[in-house]
Design an enzyme around this catalytic site. Structure first.
Site, PDB file in Angstrom:
ATOM      1  N   ASP A   8      39.986  13.218   5.649  1.00 18.10           N
ATOM      2  CA  ASP A   8      40.069  12.248   4.561  1.00 18.10           C
ATOM      3  C   ASP A   8      41.140  12.751   3.598  1.00 18.10           C
ATOM      4  O   ASP A   8      40.906  13.672   2.816  1.00 18.10           O
ATOM      5  CB  ASP A   8      38.717  12.086   3.857  1.00 18.10           C
ATOM      6  CG  ASP A   8      38.753  10.937   2.838  1.00 18.10           C
ATOM      7  OD1 ASP A   8      39.867  10.479   2.497  1.00 18.10           O
ATOM      8  OD2 ASP A   8      37.677  10.521   2.395  1.00 18.10           O
ATOM      9  N   GLU A  51      42.772  10.715   1.565  1.00 26.56           N
ATOM     10  CA  GLU A  51      42.749   9.609   0.592  1.00 26.56           C
ATOM     11  C   GLU A  51      43.425   8.362   1.170  1.00 26.56           C
ATOM     12  O   GLU A  51      44.493   8.425   1.762  1.00 26.56           O
ATOM     13  CB  GLU A  51      43.358   9.989  -0.762  1.00 26.56           C
ATOM     14  CG  GLU A  51      43.093   8.955  -1.859  1.00 26.56           C
ATOM     15  CD  GLU A  51      41.610   8.540  -1.988  1.00 26.56           C
ATOM     16  OE1 GLU A  51      41.183   7.693  -1.189  1.00 26.56           O
ATOM     17  OE2 GLU A  51      40.909   9.078  -2.862  1.00 26.56           O
ATOM     18  N   ASN A  52      42.712   7.277   0.982  1.00 26.19           N
ATOM     19  CA  ASN A  52      43.122   5.978   1.509  1.00 26.19           C
ATOM     20  C   ASN A  52      43.270   6.013   3.028  1.00 26.19           C
ATOM     21  O   ASN A  52      44.145   5.356   3.591  1.00 26.19           O
ATOM     22  CB  ASN A  52      44.395   5.468   0.827  1.00 26.19           C
ATOM     23  CG  ASN A  52      44.148   5.229  -0.653  1.00 26.19           C
ATOM     24  OD1 ASN A  52      43.136   4.665  -1.028  1.00 26.19           O
ATOM     25  ND2 ASN A  52      45.056   5.702  -1.497  1.00 26.19           N
ATOM     26  N   GLY A  95      36.288  10.369  -2.079  1.00 25.91           N
ATOM     27  CA  GLY A  95      36.895  10.898  -3.296  1.00 25.91           C
ATOM     28  C   GLY A  95      36.575  10.077  -4.522  1.00 25.91           C
ATOM     29  O   GLY A  95      36.469  10.605  -5.636  1.00 25.91           O
ATOM     30  N   ASP A  96      36.407   8.750  -4.321  1.00 26.89           N
ATOM     31  CA  ASP A  96      36.075   7.863  -5.439  1.00 26.89           C
ATOM     32  C   ASP A  96      34.575   7.611  -5.514  1.00 26.89           C
ATOM     33  O   ASP A  96      34.137   6.612  -6.047  1.00 26.89           O
ATOM     34  CB  ASP A  96      36.844   6.553  -5.294  1.00 26.89           C
ATOM     35  CG  ASP A  96      36.548   5.856  -3.970  1.00 26.89           C
ATOM     36  OD1 ASP A  96      35.673   6.337  -3.209  1.00 26.89           O
ATOM     37  OD2 ASP A  96      37.194   4.827  -3.686  1.00 26.89           O
ATOM     38  N   HIS A 139       5.035   6.244  12.149  1.00 26.93           N
ATOM     39  CA  HIS A 139       4.660   4.891  12.543  1.00 26.93           C
ATOM     40  C   HIS A 139       5.248   3.888  11.569  1.00 26.93           C
ATOM     41  O   HIS A 139       5.511   4.192  10.393  1.00 26.93           O
ATOM     42  CB  HIS A 139       3.144   4.738  12.671  1.00 26.93           C
ATOM     43  CG  HIS A 139       2.376   4.925  11.391  1.00 26.93           C
ATOM     44  ND1 HIS A 139       2.194   3.923  10.480  1.00 26.93           N
ATOM     45  CD2 HIS A 139       1.767   6.013  10.876  1.00 26.93           C
ATOM     46  CE1 HIS A 139       1.479   4.386   9.468  1.00 26.93           C
ATOM     47  NE2 HIS A 139       1.214   5.658   9.664  1.00 26.93           N
ATOM     48  N   ASP A 175       3.640   8.144   6.659  1.00 29.86           N
ATOM     49  CA  ASP A 175       3.735   7.577   8.014  1.00 29.86           C
ATOM     50  C   ASP A 175       4.010   8.647   9.069  1.00 29.86           C
ATOM     51  O   ASP A 175       3.775   8.412  10.258  1.00 29.86           O
ATOM     52  CB  ASP A 175       4.865   6.535   8.079  1.00 29.86           C
ATOM     53  CG  ASP A 175       4.576   5.301   7.252  1.00 29.86           C
ATOM     54  OD1 ASP A 175       3.444   5.149   6.773  1.00 29.86           O
ATOM     55  OD2 ASP A 175       5.510   4.479   7.087  1.00 29.86           O
ATOM     56  N   HIS A 234      -1.457   6.022  23.333  1.00 27.47           N
ATOM     57  CA  HIS A 234      -0.550   5.295  24.222  1.00 27.47           C
ATOM     58  C   HIS A 234      -1.273   4.071  24.746  1.00 27.47           C
ATOM     59  O   HIS A 234      -2.494   4.073  24.963  1.00 27.47           O
ATOM     60  CB  HIS A 234      -0.050   6.179  25.372  1.00 27.47           C
ATOM     61  CG  HIS A 234      -1.102   6.644  26.328  1.00 27.47           C
ATOM     62  ND1 HIS A 234      -1.395   5.981  27.490  1.00 27.47           N
ATOM     63  CD2 HIS A 234      -1.923   7.723  26.282  1.00 27.47           C
ATOM     64  CE1 HIS A 234      -2.354   6.641  28.138  1.00 27.47           C
ATOM     65  NE2 HIS A 234      -2.704   7.691  27.426  1.00 27.47           N
ATOM     66  N   LEU A 257       3.659   3.743  22.242  1.00 30.21           N
ATOM     67  CA  LEU A 257       2.846   4.589  21.357  1.00 30.21           C
ATOM     68  C   LEU A 257       2.525   3.843  20.066  1.00 30.21           C
ATOM     69  O   LEU A 257       3.401   3.190  19.481  1.00 30.21           O
ATOM     70  CB  LEU A 257       3.601   5.877  21.022  1.00 30.21           C
ATOM     71  CG  LEU A 257       3.911   6.781  22.215  1.00 30.21           C
ATOM     72  CD1 LEU A 257       4.827   7.931  21.786  1.00 30.21           C
ATOM     73  CD2 LEU A 257       2.624   7.339  22.822  1.00 30.21           C
TER      74      LEU A 257
HETATM   75  O1  AHR Z   1      -0.649   3.528  28.142  1.00 34.03           O
HETATM   76  C1  AHR Z   1      -0.999   3.400  29.487  1.00 34.03           C
HETATM   77  C2  AHR Z   1      -2.262   2.599  29.655  1.00 34.03           C
HETATM   78  O2  AHR Z   1      -2.032   1.272  29.182  1.00 34.03           O
HETATM   79  C3  AHR Z   1      -3.440   3.015  28.866  1.00 34.03           C
HETATM   80  O3  AHR Z   1      -4.206   4.017  29.463  1.00 34.03           O
HETATM   81  C4  AHR Z   1      -4.259   1.774  28.747  1.00 34.03           C
HETATM   82  O4  AHR Z   1      -4.912   1.716  27.517  1.00 34.03           O
HETATM   83  C5  AHR Z   1      -3.267   0.654  28.869  1.00 34.03           C
HETATM   84  O5  AHR Z   1      -3.633  -0.163  29.934  1.00 34.03           O
HETATM   85  O1  AHR Z   2      40.247   7.922   2.250  1.00 28.72           O
HETATM   86  C1  AHR Z   2      39.034   7.269   2.430  1.00 28.72           C
HETATM   87  C2  AHR Z   2      38.397   6.912   1.117  1.00 28.72           C
HETATM   88  O2  AHR Z   2      39.130   5.943   0.458  1.00 28.72           O
HETATM   89  C3  AHR Z   2      38.298   7.985   0.100  1.00 28.72           C
HETATM   90  O3  AHR Z   2      37.297   8.944   0.344  1.00 28.72           O
HETATM   91  C4  AHR Z   2      37.997   7.210  -1.112  1.00 28.72           C
HETATM   92  O4  AHR Z   2      38.370   7.863  -2.286  1.00 28.72           O
HETATM   93  C5  AHR Z   2      38.753   5.922  -0.901  1.00 28.72           C
HETATM   94  O5  AHR Z   2      37.925   4.836  -1.120  1.00 28.72           O
END
Ligand code: AHR
Ligand code: AHR
Length: 522
Positions: free
Chosen positions: A240, A242-243, A320-321, A439, A458, A486, A491
């Protein structure tokens, strides 16, 4: 419904039985304490090597290790949400690996962001969270625990940059300006990239604005092809300046064999520029082998780049910007005064490889944090089937000793402390650092950890005795009556009976009971 989706990692069952001799050797090693990974690494680290070659570091930033054998100061600073207090995290010893346990205890029960990355060089060019610029509002700090990886057998944290995150120092010492020569490298990842502007590390403007061609000299890593053609899918190591993100003096790639690194988990990206009439780009696998030069030639032929007009600020994670739509991973990086020799670059790459990014933890097959595992189904249909990611989905697939290394890596996970509850676990992808199994809409996915409470919940699973009487079942942290299951080779988190087909109570106890075993990936 719920949430979003996920990513993960592990290793494989040795079929060779441990001989009595090996058991004795292991016991002896444990008694002598020689099984523990060393706290410090090689005697010459990257900035020792560049210094000895006459091109000393003027910036040395790392989340994971010292970059001078004698360095024993702070590596980075974290700030916790609960009370706003900050703490510096240093190496375990001079020249050693980051003391991630200190971060874990400081951040226990709350969350932390990275507020500063210290410069280990005598120049003190420390990076702090970047302010507003010509193309982006002020940035925020990255979550401090989003990118747990292993270096030299030690669990440490990389820096995982999402859009809107970046670091900068606009008042530096010793960094090249106005056509002076410099070199730089960073260790990054090919698995957490995008095509937005601009995941950079290196020299930039001192006012967060685009001040014209040649006012930057930074490594760029991502899948943004600024000048067509680029070849392959990327991500590419680019300059990089610039530009433009340059792959050659013409901007576009003159090298049809430079198809990018692909999803390599750890990448060395290198740029050097004599500031007058020459620049070069290199990349390497940070886990093995040497460097490949993708370009070595003249400065861009467009006006303003020859000579260069660097301003000497240092940027990490944005353009840079402050264009800050890009994502990326940063583990370590340096900038030098003067253009390093190829021999010095090669010695540095050898040191990076010897540091052991993502190397074996020495712990396999258990649910202890840091252990690498594979998770096998126990339902009679499917006892050769394992949890793996495919694309970004979590699925159940057959894996055998003759499966490809890709399949084995996809079916390998690193056990982490639960991202939402330390008494539970999370599963990080072996080949997609910083991606976790989580998940979303009750289905399992591999996704990058984004630091939010939603993602943390999650991606957290609480182990208990297998519902079928065998193996282990994993209750969802935020849907505690739902378990990792499963169903039709996909999953889910599923309840024992319910409105979705995947909640079917037929074979539910078997489908939610998993054998935790040694990882497939080496
Ligand atoms: O995931 C494989 C099988 O798919 C599982 O044992 C069962 O729950 C479903 O039929
Ligand atoms: O050169 C790529 C980018 O262009 C630079 O990192 C930035 O300053 C400008 O937008």
């Amino acid at each position: 419904m719920l949430l979003r989706s996920p990513h993960a990692r592990s290793r494989r069952p040795g079929s060779v039985p441990l001989s009595l001799l090996a058991v004795c050797a292991t016991l002896a090693a444990l008694l002598l304490g020689v099984g523990a990974p060393p706290a410090a690494a090689a005697s010459s680290l990257p900035c020792d090597l560049y210094g000895a070659a006459g091109t000393p570091c003027v910036a040395a930033h790392s989340m994971v290790r010292a970059l001078y054998a004698s360095y024993n100061g702070p590596l980075y600073q974290v700030r916790r949400a609960s009370d706003g207090a900050t703490a510096n995290i240093g190496p375990l010893s001079a020249g050693g690996y980051a003391d991630a346990a200190a971060q874990d205890s400081f951040c226990a029960g709350t969350t932390c962001v990275v507020t500063e990355i210290h410069d280990q060089s005598p120049r003190h060019n420390d990076l702090t969270v970047e302010g507003a610029g010509g193309a982006g509002a002020a940035d925020v700090g990255a979550p401090a625990d989003a990118l747990p990886v292993t270096v030299g057998g030690h669990q440490v944290y990389g820096l995982e940059i999402s859009a809107g995150m970046g670091y900068r120092d606009n008042s530096t010492s010793g960094v090249a300006v106005n056509g002076q020569a410099e070199g730089m490298y960073m260790v990054t990842s090919g698995t957490h990239v995008n095509n937005r502007c601009c995941f950079d590390y290196g020299n930039a403007e001192t006012n967060n604005m685009d001040t014209g061609n040649g006012h930057m000299d930074a490594i760029n890593f991502g899948t943004e092809c600024w000048f067509s053609p680029c070849y392959g899918q990327g991500p590419w190591v680019q300059a990089d300046l610039e530009n433009g993100l340059f792959q050659s003096d013409a901007g576009y790639s003159r090298n049809s064999s430079n198809t990018g690194t692909g999803p390599l988990p750890f990448v060395t990206a290198l740029l050097k520029n004599n500031g007058q009439n020459h620049f070069a780009l290199k990349y390497g696998n940070a886990q093995s082998g040497g460097l490949t030069t993708t370009y070595s030639g003249g400065e861009p032929t467009a006006g303003g780049y020859s000579p260069m007009h660097q301003e000497g600020a240092i940027v990490l994670g944005t353009g840079g910007d402050n264009s800050n739509g890009s994502i990326g991973s940063f583990f370590e990086g340096v900038m030098t005064s003067g253009i390093p020799t190829d021999a010095a670059d090669n010695a540095v790459q050898a040191n990076i490889v010897s540091a052991g990014y993502g190397g074996p933890t020495g712990s396999t097959g258990t649910l202890s944090p840091g252990s690498e595992i594979s998770l096998r189904a126990t339902t009679s249909c499917c006892t050769g089937h394992y949890i793996r990611h495919q694309g970004d989905a979590g699925v159940l697939s057959t894996v055998t000793s003759s499966s490809s290394s890709l399949d084995k890596n996809d079916a390998t996970w690193i056990v982490r402390r639960g991202l939402a509850d330390r008494s539970c676990v999370s599963f990080e992808s072996r080949n997609y650092p910083g991606d976790f199994l989580r998940h979303y809409d009750y289905r399992l996915h591999r996704q990058p950890m984004d630091g939010t409470a939603q993602f943390r919940a999650d991606a957290t699973f609480c182990p208990q005795a297998g519902k079928s009487g065998t193996g282990t079942s994993f209750a969802s942290y935020n849907y505690p009556t739902r378990y990792l299951r499963h169903y039709a080779y996909n999953l889910y988190i599923a309840s024992n009976g319910g409105s979705h087909d995947f909640d079917s109570s037929t074979s539910w106890p078997d489908d939610v009971s998993w054998a935790v075993g040694a990882p497939w990936a080496p």
